[in-house]
Write a protein that holds these residues in place. Sequence first.
Motif, PDB file in Angstrom:
ATOM      1  N   GLN A  44       0.851  -1.186   0.000  1.00 18.98           N
ATOM      2  CA  GLN A  44       0.000   0.000   0.000  1.00 18.98           C
ATOM      3  C   GLN A  44       0.889   1.240   0.000  1.00 18.98           C
ATOM      4  OE1 GLN A  44      -3.363  -0.126  -0.472  1.00 18.98           O
ATOM      5  NE2 GLN A  44      -2.807  -2.265  -0.766  1.00 18.98           N
ATOM      6  N   TYR A  45       0.568   2.154  -0.908  1.00 20.62           N
ATOM      7  CA  TYR A  45       1.343   3.383  -1.050  1.00 20.62           C
ATOM      8  C   TYR A  45       0.369   4.517  -1.324  1.00 20.62           C
ATOM      9  CZ  TYR A  45       4.579   6.770  -3.082  1.00 20.62           C
ATOM     10  OH  TYR A  45       5.290   7.903  -3.356  1.00 20.62           O
ATOM     11  N   GLU A  46       0.518   5.639  -0.623  1.00 19.74           N
ATOM     12  CA  GLU A  46      -0.428   6.745  -0.756  1.00 19.74           C
ATOM     13  C   GLU A  46      -0.151   7.648  -1.949  1.00 19.74           C
ATOM     14  OE1 GLU A  46      -1.552   8.862   2.712  1.00 19.74           O
ATOM     15  OE2 GLU A  46      -1.421   7.079   3.971  1.00 19.74           O
ATOM     16  N   ASP A  57      10.843   3.648  -2.623  1.00 20.56           N
ATOM     17  CA  ASP A  57      11.815   2.756  -1.991  1.00 20.56           C
ATOM     18  C   ASP A  57      11.166   1.669  -1.139  1.00 20.56           C
ATOM     19  OD1 ASP A  57      13.935   4.113  -3.133  1.00 20.56           O
ATOM     20  OD2 ASP A  57      14.213   5.434  -1.407  1.00 20.56           O
ATOM     21  N   VAL A  58       9.966   1.913  -0.628  1.00 20.83           N
ATOM     22  CA  VAL A  58       9.288   0.928   0.215  1.00 20.83           C
ATOM     23  C   VAL A  58       8.733  -0.255  -0.578  1.00 20.83           C
ATOM     24  CG1 VAL A  58       8.676   2.632   1.975  1.00 20.83           C
ATOM     25  CG2 VAL A  58       7.061   2.121   0.121  1.00 20.83           C
ATOM     26  N   VAL A  59       8.744  -0.150  -1.900  1.00 19.44           N
ATOM     27  CA  VAL A  59       8.178  -1.189  -2.759  1.00 19.44           C
ATOM     28  C   VAL A  59       9.262  -2.187  -3.139  1.00 19.44           C
ATOM     29  CG1 VAL A  59       7.081  -1.644  -4.990  1.00 19.44           C
ATOM     30  CG2 VAL A  59       6.420   0.371  -3.660  1.00 19.44           C
ATOM     31  N   GLU A  60       8.991  -3.463  -2.863  1.00 19.02           N
ATOM     32  CA  GLU A  60       9.924  -4.512  -3.268  1.00 19.02           C
ATOM     33  C   GLU A  60       9.681  -4.863  -4.733  1.00 19.02           C
ATOM     34  OE1 GLU A  60      11.602  -8.875  -1.932  1.00 19.02           O
ATOM     35  OE2 GLU A  60      10.154  -7.840  -0.664  1.00 19.02           O
ATOM     36  N   ASP A  69      15.525  -7.637 -18.566  1.00 25.60           N
ATOM     37  CA  ASP A  69      15.163  -6.233 -18.793  1.00 25.60           C
ATOM     38  C   ASP A  69      13.911  -5.802 -18.037  1.00 25.60           C
ATOM     39  OD1 ASP A  69      17.324  -5.928 -20.492  1.00 25.60           O
ATOM     40  OD2 ASP A  69      16.160  -6.476 -22.268  1.00 25.60           O
ATOM     41  N   TYR A  70      13.249  -6.761 -17.362  1.00 25.16           N
ATOM     42  CA  TYR A  70      11.985  -6.444 -16.705  1.00 25.16           C
ATOM     43  C   TYR A  70      11.928  -7.041 -15.306  1.00 25.16           C
ATOM     44  CZ  TYR A  70      10.604  -5.421 -21.484  1.00 25.16           C
ATOM     45  OH  TYR A  70      10.551  -4.919 -22.746  1.00 25.16           O
ATOM     46  N   ALA A  71      11.241  -6.347 -14.420  1.00 28.78           N
ATOM     47  CA  ALA A  71      10.920  -6.828 -13.088  1.00 28.78           C
ATOM     48  C   ALA A  71       9.495  -6.346 -12.819  1.00 28.78           C
ATOM     49  CB  ALA A  71      11.897  -6.272 -12.068  1.00 28.78           C
ATOM     50  N   TYR A  72       8.946  -6.726 -11.672  1.00 28.00           N
ATOM     51  CA  TYR A  72       7.581  -6.285 -11.385  1.00 28.00           C
ATOM     52  C   TYR A  72       7.406  -5.998  -9.900  1.00 28.00           C
ATOM     53  CZ  TYR A  72       6.158 -10.675  -9.208  1.00 28.00           C
ATOM     54  OH  TYR A  72       6.035 -11.737  -8.354  1.00 28.00           O
ATOM     55  N   ALA A  73       6.335  -5.297  -9.616  1.00 31.90           N
ATOM     56  CA  ALA A  73       5.911  -5.031  -8.244  1.00 31.90           C
ATOM     57  C   ALA A  73       4.400  -4.929  -8.261  1.00 31.90           C
ATOM     58  CB  ALA A  73       6.527  -3.735  -7.733  1.00 31.90           C
ATOM     59  N   ILE A  74       3.797  -5.082  -7.100  1.00 35.31           N
ATOM     60  CA  ILE A  74       2.350  -4.889  -6.996  1.00 35.31           C
ATOM     61  C   ILE A  74       2.128  -3.809  -5.949  1.00 35.31           C
ATOM     62  CG2 ILE A  74       0.114  -5.952  -6.527  1.00 35.31           C
ATOM     63  CD1 ILE A  74       1.326  -8.605  -7.467  1.00 35.31           C
ATOM     64  N   HIS A  87      14.474   0.884 -11.404  1.00 36.65           N
ATOM     65  CA  HIS A  87      13.185   0.775 -10.719  1.00 36.65           C
ATOM     66  C   HIS A  87      12.154   1.758 -11.276  1.00 36.65           C
ATOM     67  CE1 HIS A  87      14.598  -1.618  -6.976  1.00 36.65           C
ATOM     68  NE2 HIS A  87      15.161  -2.026  -8.081  1.00 36.65           N
ATOM     69  N   THR A  88      12.397   2.222 -12.507  1.00 29.72           N
ATOM     70  CA  THR A  88      11.455   3.110 -13.187  1.00 29.72           C
ATOM     71  C   THR A  88      10.275   2.290 -13.704  1.00 29.72           C
ATOM     72  OG1 THR A  88      13.235   4.596 -13.818  1.00 29.72           O
ATOM     73  CG2 THR A  88      11.187   4.757 -15.085  1.00 29.72           C
ATOM     74  N   ILE A  89       9.076   2.803 -13.517  1.00 34.76           N
ATOM     75  CA  ILE A  89       7.884   2.113 -13.994  1.00 34.76           C
ATOM     76  C   ILE A  89       7.826   2.197 -15.515  1.00 34.76           C
ATOM     77  CG2 ILE A  89       5.363   2.056 -13.952  1.00 34.76           C
ATOM     78  CD1 ILE A  89       5.572   3.287 -11.106  1.00 34.76           C
ATOM     79  N   VAL A  90       7.730   1.041 -16.139  1.00 37.79           N
ATOM     80  CA  VAL A  90       7.666   0.936 -17.594  1.00 37.79           C
ATOM     81  C   VAL A  90       6.208   0.857 -18.049  1.00 37.79           C
ATOM     82  CG1 VAL A  90       8.279  -0.520 -19.565  1.00 37.79           C
ATOM     83  CG2 VAL A  90       9.897  -0.203 -17.693  1.00 37.79           C
TER      84      VAL A  90
END
Length: 94
Positions: A44-46, A57-60, A69-74, A87-90
């Motif tokens: 959860q992020y505001e 930074d709190v997002v793993e 070339d890709y990673a993900y987070a939820i 860690h830039t959102i693609v």
Amino acid sequence: MHKFAMMTTALLMSVGPSAMAQDTIVLPGEVRTYVLEQNTPSIQYEGEIIVGQPVPDVVEVYPIPDQPDYAYAIVNERRVIVNPKTHTIVQVLE
């Protein structure tokens, strides 16, 4: 005609890099499928999740097998594809 070209150029220059950074990236199908199938907990992020900006930074960030070339987070129940180096959102998967 010259006036039209000048107006078009001015309009394109006023759009700014943040709007242009939101162009859709065509992901390999296996990247999208892999991320949609994962049962990773959501963080959860505001703040806003914006394409072209780094995830907080709190997002793993999790690697995607065989896709360096890709990673993900939820984040906030939204699945995001990120550049694992910056860690830039693609892309945000909807």
